[in-house]
Design a protein around this motif. Structure first.
Motif, PDB file in Angstrom:
ATOM      1  N   GLY A   7       0.823  -1.216   0.000  1.00 24.42           N
ATOM      2  CA  GLY A   7       0.000   0.000   0.000  1.00 24.42           C
ATOM      3  C   GLY A   7       0.849   1.255   0.000  1.00 24.42           C
ATOM      4  O   GLY A   7       2.086   1.203   0.096  1.00 24.42           O
ATOM      5  N   GLY A   8       0.164   2.387  -0.076  1.00 23.28           N
ATOM      6  CA  GLY A   8       0.825   3.679  -0.140  1.00 23.28           C
ATOM      7  C   GLY A   8       1.789   3.933   1.007  1.00 23.28           C
ATOM      8  O   GLY A   8       2.879   4.490   0.814  1.00 23.28           O
ATOM      9  N   ALA A   9       1.417   3.492   2.219  1.00 21.83           N
ATOM     10  CA  ALA A   9       2.278   3.733   3.379  1.00 21.83           C
ATOM     11  C   ALA A   9       3.574   2.919   3.272  1.00 21.83           C
ATOM     12  O   ALA A   9       4.624   3.357   3.744  1.00 21.83           O
ATOM     13  CB  ALA A   9       1.535   3.374   4.659  1.00 21.83           C
ATOM     14  N   VAL A  35       1.021  -2.530  -6.495  1.00 16.51           N
ATOM     15  CA  VAL A  35       1.515  -1.391  -5.726  1.00 16.51           C
ATOM     16  C   VAL A  35       0.525  -0.226  -5.819  1.00 16.51           C
ATOM     17  O   VAL A  35      -0.040   0.046  -6.877  1.00 16.51           O
ATOM     18  CB  VAL A  35       2.907  -0.949  -6.252  1.00 16.51           C
ATOM     19  CG1 VAL A  35       3.479   0.174  -5.395  1.00 16.51           C
ATOM     20  CG2 VAL A  35       3.875  -2.123  -6.288  1.00 16.51           C
ATOM     21  N   SER A  36       0.339   0.456  -4.684  1.00 13.66           N
ATOM     22  CA  SER A  36      -0.513   1.663  -4.637  1.00 13.66           C
ATOM     23  C   SER A  36       0.313   2.887  -5.005  1.00 13.66           C
ATOM     24  O   SER A  36       1.529   2.808  -5.156  1.00 13.66           O
ATOM     25  CB  SER A  36      -1.023   1.908  -3.230  1.00 13.66           C
ATOM     26  OG  SER A  36      -1.884   0.916  -2.812  1.00 13.66           O
ATOM     27  N   ALA A  37      -0.365   4.017  -5.025  1.00 12.56           N
ATOM     28  CA  ALA A  37       0.339   5.294  -5.186  1.00 12.56           C
ATOM     29  C   ALA A  37       1.153   5.557  -3.912  1.00 12.56           C
ATOM     30  O   ALA A  37       0.788   5.092  -2.835  1.00 12.56           O
ATOM     31  CB  ALA A  37      -0.683   6.397  -5.387  1.00 12.56           C
ATOM     32  N   ARG A 194     -11.677   4.502  -3.728  1.00 10.63           N
ATOM     33  CA  ARG A 194     -10.525   4.812  -2.888  1.00 10.63           C
ATOM     34  C   ARG A 194     -10.111   3.578  -2.091  1.00 10.63           C
ATOM     35  O   ARG A 194     -10.938   2.794  -1.683  1.00 10.63           O
ATOM     36  CB  ARG A 194     -10.836   5.979  -1.938  1.00 10.63           C
ATOM     37  CG  ARG A 194     -10.887   7.352  -2.604  1.00 10.63           C
ATOM     38  CD  ARG A 194      -9.607   7.759  -3.320  1.00 10.63           C
ATOM     39  NE  ARG A 194      -8.396   7.648  -2.548  1.00 10.63           N
ATOM     40  CZ  ARG A 194      -7.811   8.638  -1.885  1.00 10.63           C
ATOM     41  NH1 ARG A 194      -8.362   9.828  -1.896  1.00 10.63           N
ATOM     42  NH2 ARG A 194      -6.677   8.446  -1.244  1.00 10.63           N
ATOM     43  N   GLU A 195      -8.835   3.451  -1.910  1.00 11.29           N
ATOM     44  CA  GLU A 195      -8.227   2.323  -1.201  1.00 11.29           C
ATOM     45  C   GLU A 195      -8.433   0.998  -1.939  1.00 11.29           C
ATOM     46  O   GLU A 195      -8.374  -0.073  -1.340  1.00 11.29           O
ATOM     47  CB  GLU A 195      -8.771   2.199   0.233  1.00 11.29           C
ATOM     48  CG  GLU A 195      -8.649   3.464   1.073  1.00 11.29           C
ATOM     49  CD  GLU A 195      -7.225   3.938   1.261  1.00 11.29           C
ATOM     50  OE1 GLU A 195      -6.317   3.084   1.330  1.00 11.29           O
ATOM     51  OE2 GLU A 195      -7.011   5.162   1.311  1.00 11.29           O
ATOM     52  N   GLY A 196      -8.663   1.107  -3.249  1.00 16.94           N
ATOM     53  CA  GLY A 196      -9.036  -0.087  -4.015  1.00 16.94           C
ATOM     54  C   GLY A 196      -7.905  -1.023  -4.419  1.00 16.94           C
ATOM     55  O   GLY A 196      -8.149  -2.034  -5.084  1.00 16.94           O
TER      56      GLY A 196
HETATM   57 MG    MG Z   1      -3.746   3.091   0.368  1.00 19.25          MG
END
Ligand code: MG
Ligand code: ASP
Length: 412
Positions: A7-9, A35-37, A194-196
């Motif tokens: 995830g982003g974090a 991978v997320s943003a 979001r958070e998809g």
């Molecule tokens: Mg995220």
């Protein structure tokens, strides 16, 4: 084949990327990495969706650009240094053009074209970084595989089509791809909500009949409550698909609610593991159906509670209900809990971007309407009276619903 999701974090800085590389180096076999943003990039890109003047646009894009160049330069220091800069330059110039030229006639459509860049950029950096570290990998564009309808910002996946597309995927050892994004049949980018990105991991696992999915998180696994809101949280070792769906649906933010169902359908286990302690067991979500021995708490803030009584003294039955739900569906308001009696219907829903004025307007002619905004919805799975008492102390219960395993309370 397995699917990993970061995830982003997890990819918010150079240290995060290094940890991703460590995890992949320590893992054998074929892996598709979703991978997320990076960090808060999606929020930053959202600001570019409304039309801004050229100067405002440039300030915002430059900020996003500097953040990504900063990470890329801090960790890609060898062979792929020039390559990543070339890719970033090209990608940011595409983004600039898009922001400037893409029409605002359909806000949601423009949103998806712009906001999807977060994942495109992050995966390019991750892929170049892994190559730089000597980890051979293939970057693929998720939009070639994740086929969706044109319901922008919350696109619906066509699993049959997606499964066909994934048949054409050449499986190399490590594949890097984007979470969150998909594509319509006419080639427009869509996003899955979001958070998809978790959901993307599940879609890919479903379509490729993967052995398992691992979501790498900044928590030890699935906890019985959000540690930011409750003390004394406990990690859950093993969770059934059913429990995971219920917890995620009612707001446990650890997993995106849509993630579980595709995995359950193909009996693919989902591991939620701590990014900073890869050897730890985390939580395993699978078909095991042993009820949990501890209560789980989930709270959803930003809720509103609406209570409707027909002005013509009719009962709340089929016709009234279909009229009411038609309005909720049209306004795209997400209903979380409802209850009705003979002449009264109460409904609790997400009120983040307040649709209350529109709802009141739609119901006022035919219904007597009462409402409370700023209420919180609590769900306790595997409840007992003592936990309920503790939770509701000094608060007002506006609505309550109990089933065998779950109690839901709307509290003010
Ligand atoms: Mg995220
Ligand atoms: N980047 C997207 C978001 O922030 C998707 C995700 O992170 O799962 O919502």
């Amino acid at each position: 084949m397995r699917v990993f999701k970061f995830g982003g974090a997890s990819v918010k800085d150079a240290d995060g990327l290094k940890r991703v590389a460590e995890i992949l180096k320590a893992t054998d076999g074929k892996i598709i990495v979703v991978v997320s943003a990076m960090g808060k990039t999606t929020n930053a890109l959202e600001k570019l969706v409304p039309k801004l003047n050229a100067k405002e646009t440039e300030v915002l894009i430059r900020e996003i650009e500097e953040y990504h160049y900063g990470i890329a330069k801090a960790c890609i220091t060898c062979l792929y240094k020039d390559k990543v800069c070339d890719i970033l330059q090209e990608t940011f110039s595409e983004l600039r053009k898009l922001v400037k030229e893409y029409p605002l006639t359909n806000y949601d459509e423009r949103y998806d074209q712009i906001v999807s860049y977060g994942e495109i950029i992050s995966t390019h950096i991750v892929s170049c970084f892994l190559s730089d570290e000597g980890i051979t990998n293939t970057w693929i564009d998720a939009r070639k595989f994740v086929c969706t309808d044109a319901n922008y910002r919350d696109a619906k996946v066509d699993f049959t089509k997606a499964e066909k597309c994934f048949e054409t995927l050449t499986k190399s050892d490590i594949i890097i791809t984007q979470g969150f994004i998909g594509c319509t049949t006419d080639g427009k980018t869509t996003t899955l909500g979001r958070e998809g990105s978790d959901y993307t991991a599940a879609i890919i696992a479903y379509c490729t009949n993967a052995e398992s999915v691992t979501i790498w998180k900044d928590v030890p696994g699935v906890l019985n409550a959000d540690p930011k809101k409750f003390s004394d949280t406990v990690k859950i070792e093993r969770l059934s698909y059913q429990d995971a769906i219920e917890l995620a649906y009612y707001g446990a933010s650890v997993i995106h609610p849509k993630t579980i169902k595709p995995l359950q359908n193909k009996n693919i286990p989902l591991y939620v593991k701590p990014f900073i302690e890869p050897a730890s067991a985390g939580t395993c979500i699978d078909a095991d159906s042993t009820p949990l021995s501890i209560p789980c708490f989930i709270s959803k803030a930003d809720q509103a509670l609406l209570s409707l009584s027909p002005k013509d003294f009719s009962f709340i039955a089929e016709e009234n209900l279909s009229f009411i739900f038609d309005i909720f569906a049209k306004l795209k308001v997400k209903v979380n809990m409802m209850q009705h009696s003979a002449i009264n219907f109460s409904v609790c829903f997400d009120n983040g971007i307040s649709k209350l004025p529109e709802l009141l307007d739609a119901f006022q002619d035919n219904y007597r309407v009462l409402y409370n905004d700023n209420v919180e919805l609590f769900t306790i799975r595997y409840y007992d009276q003592a936990t309920i008492d503790k939770l509701v102390a000094e608060r007002n219960i506006l609505l309550e619903q109990r089933s065998r395993y779950t109690v839901q309370l709307v509290l003010k």
